[in-house]
Structures are given as C-alpha cells and as structure tokens.
Design an enzyme around this catalytic site. Structure first.
Site, mmCIF file in Angstrom:
data_model
loop_
_atom_site.group_PDB
_atom_site.id
_atom_site.type_symbol
_atom_site.label_atom_id
_atom_site.label_comp_id
_atom_site.label_asym_id
_atom_site.label_seq_id
_atom_site.Cartn_x
_atom_site.Cartn_y
_atom_site.Cartn_z
ATOM 1 N N LYS A 53 0.871 -1.174 0.000
ATOM 2 C CA LYS A 53 0.000 0.000 0.000
ATOM 3 C C LYS A 53 0.908 1.224 0.000
ATOM 4 O O LYS A 53 1.723 1.404 0.908
ATOM 5 C CB LYS A 53 -0.883 -0.010 1.253
ATOM 6 C CG LYS A 53 -1.651 1.298 1.521
ATOM 7 C CD LYS A 53 -2.878 1.410 0.652
ATOM 8 C CE LYS A 53 -3.719 2.634 1.047
ATOM 9 N NZ LYS A 53 -4.460 2.435 2.314
ATOM 10 N N SER A 55 1.170 5.611 -1.428
ATOM 11 C CA SER A 55 0.393 6.767 -1.849
ATOM 12 C C SER A 55 0.311 6.805 -3.371
ATOM 13 O O SER A 55 1.278 6.477 -4.078
ATOM 14 C CB SER A 55 1.043 8.055 -1.348
ATOM 15 O OG SER A 55 0.401 9.180 -1.915
ATOM 16 N N THR A 107 -0.422 12.214 -1.686
ATOM 17 C CA THR A 107 -1.497 12.915 -2.379
ATOM 18 C C THR A 107 -1.777 14.244 -1.705
ATOM 19 O O THR A 107 -2.011 15.256 -2.368
ATOM 20 C CB THR A 107 -2.763 12.050 -2.401
ATOM 21 O OG1 THR A 107 -2.516 10.866 -3.147
ATOM 22 C CG2 THR A 107 -3.938 12.795 -3.028
ATOM 23 N N ALA A 108 -1.753 14.251 -0.372
ATOM 24 C CA ALA A 108 -2.002 15.490 0.357
ATOM 25 C C ALA A 108 -1.023 16.574 -0.085
ATOM 26 O O ALA A 108 -1.410 17.733 -0.315
ATOM 27 C CB ALA A 108 -1.888 15.248 1.861
ATOM 28 N N HIS A 151 -6.205 11.969 7.408
ATOM 29 C CA HIS A 151 -6.794 10.899 8.204
ATOM 30 C C HIS A 151 -7.572 11.416 9.411
ATOM 31 O O HIS A 151 -8.405 12.302 9.288
ATOM 32 C CB HIS A 151 -5.715 9.888 8.629
ATOM 33 C CG HIS A 151 -5.081 9.172 7.468
ATOM 34 N ND1 HIS A 151 -5.741 8.892 6.297
ATOM 35 C CD2 HIS A 151 -3.832 8.676 7.302
ATOM 36 C CE1 HIS A 151 -4.938 8.244 5.469
ATOM 37 N NE2 HIS A 151 -3.769 8.111 6.056
#
Length: 277
Positions: A53, A55, A107-108, A151
């Site tokens: 996993k 980003s 992504t942020a 989050h």
C-alpha cells in the site's frame, strides 16, 4: 505472500479477512505494518515487498517495477486533507510562510502544492516535512505557520484549538468533479500473472468486511494507535467505499488527473499514463 500496509483502520478493516484466512483459495499473507511514508520509500528502493500500500502520489517513482491493482486502495469524496492554522487566516496569509507536511510524496502534498499554485500569491515559503503526530501541536504552539493534515486529524483538530483554512478535498472535487486518489495497492510487475487473482482475493476481503463488520473489530482496534472507537468507525466509513472494491473509470480518471497535473507542474517525474492501467 509478503505484503505491507498501514495499521490505519481502513487498511486493517479491508485486509482482515485475507490476513485471517477467511478468503477461500487465498495464500497466507506475511504482513508488514508500516506507515505510508515508509512503504513509499520501500517501493522506490531494492527492499520493496511483492504487494504494498503506497500513496498514489508515489506511483510515478515506482511504475517501472510495480503495477496498480484496481481495488483495495483508498479514493473518495469528502475525505481530503486539511490545511490548518492557529487562528483565522486567508490563503494570501500563507505567502512566504512555513508549512508543515507529513510527507513530500503524498497525495495530500500534491493537492496542497496544486492548490497553493492557484491561490497563494507568490507561493508559500519553506515546506517542512514533519512526523504526522507532531504537526497539530507545532501549529498550535506557533512553531509552524500552517499544517497539512490527513486521516483522523479531520476529526480531532478542534481539540488543538486549530482552524481549518481549507479542505483540499472539497477544492479538488469542485475543480475536477472527481474523487481524491489517496492510497494505492500495487503489485510487482514480475507477478503480473497473479494480478487478477490477487484483485479477486482483495475484493472478497472487502466484501467480507462489509458483510461482517464486527468480525474485524478487535483486529482493527489492536492496530488503531489508541484512537477512540468512534473515530475508528468514522475513519472506516470515510475511506472504505465503492472505490475500494473497484477503482472504475471515475477512479482511474481521478488518478490520471492528479498525477498528470503534478507531472506537468514538475512535482513528480514524467511518466506514461498508460502504465496506470
């Protein structure tokens, strides 16, 4: 099968059935729990695991070695990162200021940079990469002018007396009409013959989680880093959705829009969009 994903509630909820042998025909998983900034670095180096996993923002660095799976990740609406300040502010107030971010391959971060290019005259000043849990206290205490958070901070930032300057998810959705690409599940390209099987097992794990939400509760809470149960549930409700089961055309369009814009602005390496499929 070696796999790495975060201890966040959405990941443990999604993968609970697979980890615990509840998906018929699926292999036993050898799980490494690691925050996404760690898995981003692993995927870009020689020690990356078979399935990870990461980003979506990290994909351009690893697409030569990894392929995107069409399920198991996190995309959504109403779940974007926030820019926080210690008091009321406008985007113009951030011109030349110090902004803390949890990662520069997230992504942020890409959303923040794309938003800032449109809305902050002259751009921000220094970008400071800081551990996620330190950002809100640093903004509260005045060590940083603004903080980019993700989050569970969406739910907890009022506890620090902070103010939301902007919701980057709302900005992105208004600007593009597309969901926000957050976390991707990738598989080594050397294992591409197994991609469809793995995708099927992950979908089955997602469907099991939705059908038996109580089954994963203990596992999720064990790894939830002392979050309150109601915050854990809000986290799952926000980040586990139809895109988790199937990326679909809207999902692929969102990924292509984000990474295509970022590559055009020089925020990520140039790459062939066809590699996303």
């Amino acid at each position: 099968m070696p796999i790495a994903f975060s201890p966040c509630p959405n990941d443990t909820f999604v993968f609970h059935a697979l980890v615990h042998g509840l998906v018929p025909g699926a292999p036993q998983l050898d799980v490494t729990y690691a925050d996404i900034d760690i898995t981003n670095r692993l995927a870009a180096g020689p020690d990356g695991l078979d399935v990870m996993k990461i980003s979506y923002a990290a994909l351009p660095w690893v697409l030569g070695d990894y392929a995107l799976l069409p399920c198991g990740g996190a995309l959504g609406r109403g779940c974007g990162p926030l820019v926080l300040t210690a008091g009321a502010a406008t985007p113009a107030d951030l011109a030349g200021k110090r902004v803390a971010v949890p990662s520069d391959r997230s992504t942020a971060y890409l959303l923040f940079r794309l938003w800032a290019a449109q809305t902050i005259p002259g751009g921000v000043g220094e970008i400071v990469v800081m551990p996620f849990h330190e950002i809100m206290p640093a903004v509260r205490d005045g060590a940083i002018d603004a903080g980019l958070v993700i989050h569970e901070a969406r739910f907890t930032y009022p506890n620090y007396g902070l103010t939301m300057l902007t919701d980057l998810g709302s900005w992105w959705e208004t600007d593009t009409g597309l969901p926000i690409p957050l976390g991707a599940i990738v598989i080594r390209r050397s294992l591409l013959p197994e991609r469809d099987k793995l995708a099927g097992w992950i979908r089955a794990s997602v469907e099991y989680a939705w059908a038996h939400p109580e089954a994963s509760r203990g596992y999720v809470l064990e790894h939830s880093q002392e979050l309150a149960p109601e915050v854990v549930q809000a986290h799952i409700d926000l980040y586990v959705n139809s895109f988790t089961a199937e990326l679909g055309e809207d999902g692929y369009a969102a990924v292509e829009a984000l990474l295509g814009r970022a590559a055009k602005d020089g925020l990520v390496p140039a790459f062939d969009l066809i590699l996303l499929r």
